[in-house]
Design a protein around this motif. Structure first.
Motif, PDB file in Angstrom:
ATOM      1  N   LEU A  11      93.788 -10.906  45.266  1.00  0.00           N
ATOM      2  CA  LEU A  11      93.785 -12.171  46.373  1.00  0.00           C
ATOM      3  C   LEU A  11      92.721 -11.961  47.137  1.00  0.00           C
ATOM      4  CD1 LEU A  11      97.269 -12.368  47.704  1.00  0.00           C
ATOM      5  CD2 LEU A  11      96.061 -13.888  45.740  1.00  0.00           C
ATOM      6  N   LEU A  12      92.278 -10.901  47.489  1.00  0.00           N
ATOM      7  CA  LEU A  12      91.061 -10.748  48.533  1.00  0.00           C
ATOM      8  C   LEU A  12      89.632 -10.728  47.678  1.00  0.00           C
ATOM      9  CD1 LEU A  12      90.407  -9.888  51.162  1.00  0.00           C
ATOM     10  CD2 LEU A  12      90.384  -7.504  50.847  1.00  0.00           C
ATOM     11  N   ALA A  13      89.610 -10.540  46.092  1.00  0.00           N
ATOM     12  CA  ALA A  13      88.626 -10.490  45.403  1.00  0.00           C
ATOM     13  C   ALA A  13      88.284 -11.799  45.046  1.00  0.00           C
ATOM     14  CB  ALA A  13      88.965  -9.905  44.084  1.00  0.00           C
ATOM     15  N   VAL A  14      89.512 -12.883  45.076  1.00  0.00           N
ATOM     16  CA  VAL A  14      89.330 -14.186  44.838  1.00  0.00           C
ATOM     17  C   VAL A  14      88.658 -14.887  45.968  1.00  0.00           C
ATOM     18  CG1 VAL A  14      90.543 -16.502  44.499  1.00  0.00           C
ATOM     19  CG2 VAL A  14      90.995 -14.588  42.990  1.00  0.00           C
ATOM     20  N   VAL A  15      89.212 -14.572  46.987  1.00  0.00           N
ATOM     21  CA  VAL A  15      88.430 -15.058  48.353  1.00  0.00           C
ATOM     22  C   VAL A  15      86.968 -14.572  48.549  1.00  0.00           C
ATOM     23  CG1 VAL A  15      88.556 -14.857  51.059  1.00  0.00           C
ATOM     24  CG2 VAL A  15      90.559 -15.061  49.638  1.00  0.00           C
ATOM     25  N   GLY A  16      86.662 -13.162  48.159  1.00  0.00           N
ATOM     26  CA  GLY A  16      85.447 -12.780  48.217  1.00  0.00           C
ATOM     27  C   GLY A  16      84.427 -13.547  47.316  1.00  0.00           C
ATOM     28  N   LEU A  17      84.891 -13.683  46.001  1.00  0.00           N
ATOM     29  CA  LEU A  17      84.108 -14.593  45.055  1.00  0.00           C
ATOM     30  C   LEU A  17      84.029 -16.137  45.653  1.00  0.00           C
ATOM     31  CD1 LEU A  17      83.060 -14.437  42.108  1.00  0.00           C
ATOM     32  CD2 LEU A  17      85.162 -15.384  41.439  1.00  0.00           C
ATOM     33  N   ALA A  18      84.917 -16.563  45.944  1.00  0.00           N
ATOM     34  CA  ALA A  18      84.948 -17.992  46.340  1.00  0.00           C
ATOM     35  C   ALA A  18      83.771 -17.999  47.855  1.00  0.00           C
ATOM     36  CB  ALA A  18      86.066 -18.586  47.002  1.00  0.00           C
ATOM     37  N   ALA A  19      83.864 -16.892  48.696  1.00  0.00           N
ATOM     38  CA  ALA A  19      82.899 -17.053  49.954  1.00  0.00           C
ATOM     39  C   ALA A  19      81.468 -16.674  49.357  1.00  0.00           C
ATOM     40  CB  ALA A  19      83.491 -16.163  50.813  1.00  0.00           C
ATOM     41  N   GLY A  20      81.397 -15.734  48.552  1.00  0.00           N
ATOM     42  CA  GLY A  20      80.319 -14.977  48.452  1.00  0.00           C
ATOM     43  C   GLY A  20      79.254 -15.641  47.136  1.00  0.00           C
ATOM     44  N   LEU A  21      79.928 -16.426  46.350  1.00  0.00           N
ATOM     45  CA  LEU A  21      79.058 -17.002  45.254  1.00  0.00           C
ATOM     46  C   LEU A  21      78.246 -18.297  45.660  1.00  0.00           C
ATOM     47  CD1 LEU A  21      78.565 -16.850  42.117  1.00  0.00           C
ATOM     48  CD2 LEU A  21      80.451 -18.362  41.819  1.00  0.00           C
ATOM     49  N   PRO A  22      78.767 -19.079  46.459  1.00  0.00           N
ATOM     50  CA  PRO A  22      77.825 -19.945  47.079  1.00  0.00           C
ATOM     51  C   PRO A  22      76.731 -19.637  47.925  1.00  0.00           C
ATOM     52  CG  PRO A  22      80.188 -20.806  47.704  1.00  0.00           C
ATOM     53  CD  PRO A  22      80.038 -19.148  46.956  1.00  0.00           C
ATOM     54  N   LYS A  23      76.928 -18.498  48.555  1.00  0.00           N
ATOM     55  CA  LYS A  23      76.022 -17.972  49.423  1.00  0.00           C
ATOM     56  C   LYS A  23      74.786 -17.287  48.683  1.00  0.00           C
ATOM     57  CE  LYS A  23      79.197 -17.231  53.298  1.00  0.00           C
ATOM     58  NZ  LYS A  23      80.198 -16.301  53.702  1.00  0.00           N
ATOM     59  N   ALA A  24      75.230 -16.677  47.611  1.00  0.00           N
ATOM     60  CA  ALA A  24      74.385 -15.634  46.790  1.00  0.00           C
ATOM     61  C   ALA A  24      73.491 -16.563  45.890  1.00  0.00           C
ATOM     62  CB  ALA A  24      75.175 -14.659  45.826  1.00  0.00           C
ATOM     63  N   LEU A  25      74.018 -17.826  45.522  1.00  0.00           N
ATOM     64  CA  LEU A  25      73.279 -18.848  44.576  1.00  0.00           C
ATOM     65  C   LEU A  25      72.585 -19.717  45.505  1.00  0.00           C
ATOM     66  CD1 LEU A  25      75.882 -19.409  41.820  1.00  0.00           C
ATOM     67  CD2 LEU A  25      73.974 -17.875  41.835  1.00  0.00           C
ATOM     68  N   LEU A  26      72.379 -19.648  46.955  1.00  0.00           N
ATOM     69  CA  LEU A  26      71.835 -20.444  47.743  1.00  0.00           C
ATOM     70  C   LEU A  26      70.369 -20.712  47.467  1.00  0.00           C
ATOM     71  CD1 LEU A  26      71.951 -22.238  50.483  1.00  0.00           C
ATOM     72  CD2 LEU A  26      71.381 -19.828  51.511  1.00  0.00           C
ATOM     73  N   LYS A  27      69.887 -21.878  47.332  1.00  0.00           N
ATOM     74  CA  LYS A  27      68.621 -22.379  46.993  1.00  0.00           C
ATOM     75  C   LYS A  27      68.267 -23.123  47.995  1.00  0.00           C
ATOM     76  CE  LYS A  27      68.520 -21.898  41.981  1.00  0.00           C
ATOM     77  NZ  LYS A  27      69.801 -21.268  41.720  1.00  0.00           N
ATOM     78  N   GLY A  28      66.913 -23.051  48.623  1.00  0.00           N
ATOM     79  CA  GLY A  28      66.473 -23.805  49.565  1.00  0.00           C
ATOM     80  C   GLY A  28      67.099 -23.307  51.165  1.00  0.00           C
TER      81      GLY A  28
END
Length: 123
Positions: A11-28
């Protein structure tokens, strides 16, 4: 006890993925939902996202080797404590409009500590 630790880890990994992916892929520029009065820079937001993704990977690896899971959960808790400090400094807890979103790191910190404790007890 291991089943409970595994469920919390996933559950914590799913939350970490959902929170981290948009930040890590941030462009601009930083999107409005990630902007705050504190003014995080885009590279710092990307770094935080990568740290959240690393914690996610560590939590999932911890299902097979528990010391990695404990380290990942404690590292994620440290990251979340930093988020709590940032929200407090930004005044998000005093503002009724932003208080709900600012409470997420506090709740997730408790869950991350619970993951570390249950993994320790399960070994």
């Amino acid at each position: 006890m291991f089943v409970f630790a595994a469920v919390l880890s996933v559950l914590l990994a799913v939350v970490g993925l959902a929170a981290g992916l948009p930040k890590a892929l941030l462009k601009g520029n930083i999107p409005a939902q990630l902007q705050s009065a504190g003014g995080l820079s885009a590279p710092l937001v990307r770094f935080i996202g990568l740290a959240e993704l690393a914690a996610t990977a560590g939590l999932l690896a911890g299902l097979f080797w528990q010391p990695i899971g404990v380290a990942a959960a404690l590292g994620f808790a440290v990251l979340l404590v930093g988020a709590i400090g940032f929200h407090a400094k930004s005044g998000d807890y005093a503002n009724p409009e932003t208080r709900g979103n600012a409470m997420a790191p506090a709740i997730l910190t408790i869950i991350a500590i619970a993951v570390a404790v249950t993994l320790i007890l399960a070994s």
